[in-house]
Design a protein around this motif. Structure first.
Motif, PDB file in Angstrom:
ATOM      1  N   ASN A 223      39.114 -13.829  25.738  1.00  7.36           N
ATOM      2  CA  ASN A 223      38.845 -15.191  26.138  1.00  7.36           C
ATOM      3  C   ASN A 223      39.248 -16.125  25.059  1.00  7.36           C
ATOM      4  OD1 ASN A 223      36.490 -15.557  24.458  1.00  7.36           O
ATOM      5  ND2 ASN A 223      35.308 -14.731  26.296  1.00  7.36           N
ATOM      6  N   CYS A 225      37.278 -18.453  23.451  1.00  7.82           N
ATOM      7  CA  CYS A 225      36.161 -18.374  22.493  1.00  7.82           C
ATOM      8  C   CYS A 225      36.357 -17.398  21.282  1.00  7.82           C
ATOM      9  CB  CYS A 225      34.816 -18.123  23.117  1.00  7.82           C
ATOM     10  SG  CYS A 225      34.113 -19.111  24.305  1.00  7.82           S
ATOM     11  N   ASN A 230      35.736 -20.083  18.072  1.00 11.95           N
ATOM     12  CA  ASN A 230      34.825 -21.343  18.487  1.00 11.95           C
ATOM     13  C   ASN A 230      33.457 -20.696  18.855  1.00 11.95           C
ATOM     14  OD1 ASN A 230      33.286 -23.268  20.393  1.00 11.95           O
ATOM     15  ND2 ASN A 230      35.116 -24.603  19.627  1.00 11.95           N
ATOM     16  N   THR A 231      32.210 -21.277  18.392  1.00 17.63           N
ATOM     17  CA  THR A 231      31.084 -20.988  18.724  1.00 17.63           C
ATOM     18  C   THR A 231      29.983 -22.032  19.305  1.00 17.63           C
ATOM     19  OG1 THR A 231      30.293 -21.139  16.418  1.00 17.63           O
ATOM     20  CG2 THR A 231      30.993 -18.922  17.195  1.00 17.63           C
ATOM     21  N   CYS A 341      30.820 -21.586  24.380  1.00 19.36           N
ATOM     22  CA  CYS A 341      31.084 -20.290  23.414  1.00 19.36           C
ATOM     23  C   CYS A 341      29.836 -20.004  22.342  1.00 19.36           C
ATOM     24  CB  CYS A 341      32.205 -20.706  22.724  1.00 19.36           C
ATOM     25  SG  CYS A 341      33.912 -20.973  23.420  1.00 19.36           S
ATOM     26  N   LEU A 347      29.976 -16.501  27.900  1.00 17.11           N
ATOM     27  CA  LEU A 347      31.527 -16.212  27.482  1.00 17.11           C
ATOM     28  C   LEU A 347      31.502 -15.409  26.236  1.00 17.11           C
ATOM     29  CD1 LEU A 347      33.127 -19.693  28.128  1.00 17.11           C
ATOM     30  CD2 LEU A 347      33.062 -17.676  29.634  1.00 17.11           C
ATOM     31  N   ARG A 348      30.594 -15.334  25.293  1.00 16.73           N
ATOM     32  CA  ARG A 348      30.599 -14.430  23.960  1.00 16.73           C
ATOM     33  C   ARG A 348      29.685 -13.434  23.994  1.00 16.73           C
ATOM     34  NH1 ARG A 348      32.870 -15.046  19.175  1.00 16.73           N
ATOM     35  NH2 ARG A 348      33.991 -17.005  18.742  1.00 16.73           N
ATOM     36  N   ARG A 468      38.369 -21.234  30.584  1.00 18.96           N
ATOM     37  CA  ARG A 468      37.788 -20.634  29.809  1.00 18.96           C
ATOM     38  C   ARG A 468      36.942 -19.252  30.436  1.00 18.96           C
ATOM     39  NH1 ARG A 468      35.216 -24.892  26.281  1.00 18.96           N
ATOM     40  NH2 ARG A 468      37.110 -26.115  25.484  1.00 18.96           N
ATOM     41  N   ASN A 469      36.152 -19.654  31.395  1.00 20.40           N
ATOM     42  CA  ASN A 469      35.299 -18.684  32.075  1.00 20.40           C
ATOM     43  C   ASN A 469      36.020 -17.808  33.044  1.00 20.40           C
ATOM     44  OD1 ASN A 469      35.650 -20.422  33.960  1.00 20.40           O
ATOM     45  ND2 ASN A 469      34.011 -19.811  35.111  1.00 20.40           N
TER      46      ASN A 469
END
Length: 481
Positions: A223, A225, A230-231, A341, A347-348, A468-469
């Motif tokens: 993905n 992230c 990116n966080t 993210c 996502l992470r 993103r998801n």
């Protein structure tokens, strides 16, 4: 009497000496009078330089009242994208670009030498202003724009400099270690050099125009992230400012800054509206404060931070012109469950992986172990702790545009169309229509989406934002050293 002339190159001023007294001309003057005294006041100090020409001075800069026309280093070294093609009788079966493809002119030449005239069509050039339907194609088949042939010998994996790695690859892969779009293609493509070949399809190439390094694909199916490193929590973005109606300009000159989301953010519209110069209310289903007002100082530069824990925060600063009743900032928030993210989010999960950017708090993906200085074959084993030091990042949309302009799509493995010299070595399926690649660029209309690039079945370069998801993609990295 002796008159001595001095050109002071550092300040671009001229001094004259009459006997023991120096006379300094005003900045920017090429000619100025010698004061009356031993002279009669009619003689002049004059300086001249044949190199003082518009094309030798950067555009927008004036030296001695000479305004520059040089449009910058990009125009000086980048090639014109004007249509060009076979100079004479192209024999497709033997074309190696050495004689049959038109020579290339630069962007500078197009805008200066040929500014008011036709593009060159003789003497090794075959440019045209009118498109030719049989020649000016995007060239899926690689007829007028050749694809790089994959190098087969391991090279450039132990030398301490990029130049030494390039030299090693040139020695071990003499016919496949460089690709020159100026002689192999029909547009603006340039020269690329192989920096490293660790194993099949794991290559690093350098764009000789930009100096940037490009890795081959370091990952697929990840993905955004993880690809970008990116966080951040779910984004809250600024949309517009107005007074009462969105078509009316805000009265005050203050600002909103440090806009951030939270780990519990939800999708909502957030409005920050002033009832007078020093009082505002934040409205929104979760970021909003249920009608509570917030006070702000009346003096220019005074500020206050609004923070709704877990949902949003921002800073409001008073301007020289105070806010007025009806002044409004409009924000849009995105749901943490689909957009965030942050570590620990949907996502992470607990992952701190970054496939390109080697920043504090992040760890390498796949086989990489940054603490031990171990980097993937796709990066040539290079990174922040290698020799040479290379700092990678996820390329953005403009990186790809410029790299495609220079020939990336003809050079890298996994981007070619079907054909013996275009597929990744040992791969029986094309890579151009099976993988989308993530970019660092975020969508303007929806910050829960990020841009991707992909090549379709005709090798057309396409770009689109994906959520993103729901999406996964591949990763190329761009590096500086």
């Amino acid at each position: 009497m002796i008159i001595r002339f001095y050109i002071l190159f550092s300040s671009l001023m001229l001094s004259c000496s009459a006997w023991s007294a120096n006379i300094t001309g005003a900045n920017g003057l090429l000619q100025f009078p010698i004061p009356a005294g031993e002279q009669d006041g009619t003689n002049m100090c004059v300086a001249a330089d044949t190199s003082l020409l518009p094309e030798n001075i950067r555009y927008g800069v004036s030296i001695f009242n000479m305004r520059g026309s040089e449009v910058g280093e990009f125009a000086l070294y980048a090639a014109s994208a004007a249509l060009r093609g076979p100079a004479v009788g192209l024999d497709i079966s033997v074309n190696d670009g050495s004689t049959n493809i038109s020579s290339q002119i630069t962007l500078k030449a197009e805008n200066s030498t040929y500014a008011g005239s036709s593009l060159p069509a003789t003497g090794g050039y075959k440019y045209r202003d009118v498109a030719d339907s049989s020649l000016d194609m995007q060239d899926y088949n690689g007829v007028f724009c050749r694809f790089a042939v994959r190098p087969s010998v391991t090279c450039g994996h132990s030398q301490s400099t990029v130049a030494a790695r390039i030299a090693d690859c040139a020695a071990k892969n003499p016919s496949t270690s460089s690709w020159n779009g100026a002689v192999l293609c029909n547009s603006s493509q340039g020269l690329w050099k192989l920096v490293s070949r660790k194993s099949a399809n794991n290559e690093v190439w350098q764009d000789q125009r930009t100096g940037l390094l490009w890795s081959s694909a370091v990952a697929t199916g990840v993905n955004w992230c993880l690809a970008s490193g990116n966080t951040q929590a779910a984004p809250v973005i600024y949309k517009r400012a107005y007074n009462t109606a969105e078509t009316t300009a805000m009265s005050g000159s203050g600002t909103i800054s440090e806009v951030q989301g939270g780990t519990s953010s939800v999708a909502e519209t957030v409005t920050v509206q002033f009832s007078n110069a020093t009082t505002f209310t934040v409205s929104g289903s979760n970021c909003g404060s249920s009608g509570a007002t917030t006070a702000l100082g009346a003096t220019s530069g005074e500020s206050v931070v609004y923070d709704k824990a877990g949902y949003c925060s921002f800073r409001i600063t008073q301007g020289d012109t105070p806010f007025a009743a009806g002044d409004t900032f409009k924000l849009v928030s995105y749901a943490a469950s689909t957009s965030s993210c942050h570590v620990g989010g949907a996502l992470r999960g607990s992952s701190t992986v970054s496939y390109c950017a080697e920043a504090d708090g992040l760890t390498g993906g796949g086989s990489e172990n940054w603490s031990q200085g171990l980097y993937s074959d796709a990066k040539g084993g290079m990174g922040k702790s290698s020799t040479p030091v290379v700092r990678w990042r996820l390329p953005n949309l403009r990186d790809w545009h410029l790299a495609i302009y220079n020939g990336l799509d003809r050079v890298m493995p996994h981007l070619g169309a079907p054909g013996s010299s275009r597929l990744p070595a040992g791969d029986s399926t094309p890579g151009w229509n099976s993988v989308v690649y993530w970019l660092g660029t975020v969508s303007s209309n929806a910050s829960n989406q990020s841009w991707t690039v992909q090549f379709d079945s005709t090798l057309l370069f396409g770009e689109a934002p994906l959520a993103r998801n729901t999406a996964t993609g591949g990763v190329f990295c761009v590096g500086r050293y």
